[in-house]
Design an enzyme around this catalytic site. Structure first.
Site, PDB file in Angstrom:
ATOM      1  N   ASN A  88      27.966  39.038  69.612  1.00  0.00           N
ATOM      2  CA  ASN A  88      27.700  38.078  70.678  1.00  0.00           C
ATOM      3  C   ASN A  88      28.752  36.980  70.631  1.00  0.00           C
ATOM      4  OD1 ASN A  88      25.233  39.427  71.288  1.00  0.00           O
ATOM      5  ND2 ASN A  88      24.222  38.313  69.634  1.00  0.00           N
ATOM      6  N   GLY A  94      25.065  34.990  74.134  1.00  0.00           N
ATOM      7  CA  GLY A  94      23.860  34.841  73.314  1.00  0.00           C
ATOM      8  C   GLY A  94      24.147  34.453  71.877  1.00  0.00           C
ATOM      9  N   GLN A  95      25.352  33.922  71.604  1.00  0.00           N
ATOM     10  CA  GLN A  95      25.687  33.541  70.231  1.00  0.00           C
ATOM     11  C   GLN A  95      24.970  32.256  69.841  1.00  0.00           C
ATOM     12  OE1 GLN A  95      29.890  33.142  69.465  1.00  0.00           O
ATOM     13  NE2 GLN A  95      29.599  33.015  67.251  1.00  0.00           N
ATOM     14  N   HIS A 101      30.018  37.364  63.260  1.00  0.00           N
ATOM     15  CA  HIS A 101      29.176  38.335  62.544  1.00  0.00           C
ATOM     16  C   HIS A 101      28.900  39.517  63.459  1.00  0.00           C
ATOM     17  CE1 HIS A 101      26.727  35.310  64.577  1.00  0.00           C
ATOM     18  NE2 HIS A 101      25.852  36.272  64.825  1.00  0.00           N
ATOM     19  N   LEU A 102      28.757  40.687  62.857  1.00  0.00           N
ATOM     20  CA  LEU A 102      28.384  41.895  63.586  1.00  0.00           C
ATOM     21  C   LEU A 102      26.938  42.220  63.242  1.00  0.00           C
ATOM     22  CD1 LEU A 102      31.560  42.018  62.929  1.00  0.00           C
ATOM     23  CD2 LEU A 102      31.380  44.394  63.640  1.00  0.00           C
ATOM     24  N   HIS A 103      26.116  42.395  64.267  1.00  0.00           N
ATOM     25  CA  HIS A 103      24.736  42.832  64.054  1.00  0.00           C
ATOM     26  C   HIS A 103      24.725  44.353  63.906  1.00  0.00           C
ATOM     27  CE1 HIS A 103      22.757  39.037  65.595  1.00  0.00           C
ATOM     28  NE2 HIS A 103      23.943  38.913  66.188  1.00  0.00           N
TER      29      HIS A 103
HETATM   30  P1  5GP Z   1      23.873  35.354  67.108  1.00  0.00           P
HETATM   31  O1  5GP Z   1      22.810  34.991  68.114  1.00  0.00           O
HETATM   32  O2  5GP Z   1      24.732  34.167  66.788  1.00  0.00           O
HETATM   33  O3  5GP Z   1      24.655  36.584  67.466  1.00  0.00           O
HETATM   34  O4  5GP Z   1      23.075  35.782  65.807  1.00  0.00           O
HETATM   35  C1  5GP Z   1      22.719  34.888  64.806  1.00  0.00           C
HETATM   36  C2  5GP Z   1      21.695  35.595  63.932  1.00  0.00           C
HETATM   37  O5  5GP Z   1      21.562  34.879  62.724  1.00  0.00           O
HETATM   38  C3  5GP Z   1      20.310  35.681  64.560  1.00  0.00           C
HETATM   39  O6  5GP Z   1      19.917  37.046  64.684  1.00  0.00           O
HETATM   40  C4  5GP Z   1      19.428  34.908  63.586  1.00  0.00           C
HETATM   41  O7  5GP Z   1      18.158  35.491  63.430  1.00  0.00           O
HETATM   42  C5  5GP Z   1      20.230  34.951  62.314  1.00  0.00           C
HETATM   43  N1  5GP Z   1      20.008  33.811  61.427  1.00  0.00           N
HETATM   44  C6  5GP Z   1      19.924  32.500  61.790  1.00  0.00           C
HETATM   45  N2  5GP Z   1      19.739  31.732  60.707  1.00  0.00           N
HETATM   46  C7  5GP Z   1      19.716  32.582  59.629  1.00  0.00           C
HETATM   47  C8  5GP Z   1      19.531  32.370  58.220  1.00  0.00           C
HETATM   48  O8  5GP Z   1      19.386  31.243  57.726  1.00  0.00           O
HETATM   49  N3  5GP Z   1      19.554  33.477  57.439  1.00  0.00           N
HETATM   50  C9  5GP Z   1      19.715  34.741  57.937  1.00  0.00           C
HETATM   51  N4  5GP Z   1      19.721  35.767  57.070  1.00  0.00           N
HETATM   52  N5  5GP Z   1      19.882  34.972  59.266  1.00  0.00           N
HETATM   53  C10 5GP Z   1      19.884  33.904  60.092  1.00  0.00           C
END
Ligand code: 5GP
Ligand code: ZN
Length: 115
Positions: A88, A94-95, A101-103
């Site tokens: 994202n 949706g970031q 990071h890669l999901h």
């Molecule tokens: P984004 O929306 O930026 O692509 O994804 C961020 C991800 O980080 C989300 O899926 C969220 O659940 C995860 N996340 C947020 N805070 C933490 C945390 O403190 N620890 C872990 N392991 N994941 C986190």
């Protein structure tokens, strides 16, 4: 980088469940999983977004490594059923955490296109 959540996680200042690590990359379990397996593949080098990471650390080898690790974990956890890899970027993307990071998601079917 100061005040970056994932830099703090990589430094061990904030706890996480690590499932993989090497010299360039760490993979952890997402704290709010959207699938039975939901991993985050995080480069040790800070870049806020995919575009910024490319601009700052931009040899293709670094990105290829992130994709290779994601695929390895996808196969490990998703097996023959498959898996999904997502990046994202920015508000429309949706970031929410601004360190690339890669999901890696596995363990249930996903639809296409995403919502
Ligand atoms: P984004 O929306 O930026 O692509 O994804 C961020 C991800 O980080 C989300 O899926 C969220 O659940 C995860 N996340 C947020 N805070 C933490 C945390 O403190 N620890 C872990 N392991 N994941 C986190
Ligand atoms: Zn960071």
């Amino acid at each position: 980088m100061a005040d970056c959540l994932f830099c703090k996680i990589l430094a061990g200042e904030i706890p996480s469940t690590r499932v993989y690590e090497d010299e360039r990359t760490v993979a952890i379990r997402d704290v709010n999983p959207q699938a039975p397996t939901h991993l985050l593949v995080i480069p040790r080098a800070h870049g806020a977004t995919l575009s910024e990471h490319i601009a700052q650390h931009g040899e293709d080898g670094e990105l290829a490594h992130l994709v290779r690790v994601s695929a390895q974990l996808g196969v490990q956890y998703g097996g023959e059923r498959g898996y999904r890899v997502v990046i994202n970027e920015g508000g429309d993307g949706g970031q929410t955490v601004y360190h690339l990071h890669l999901h890696v998601l596995a363990g249930r079917p996903f639809t296409w296109p995403p919502g």
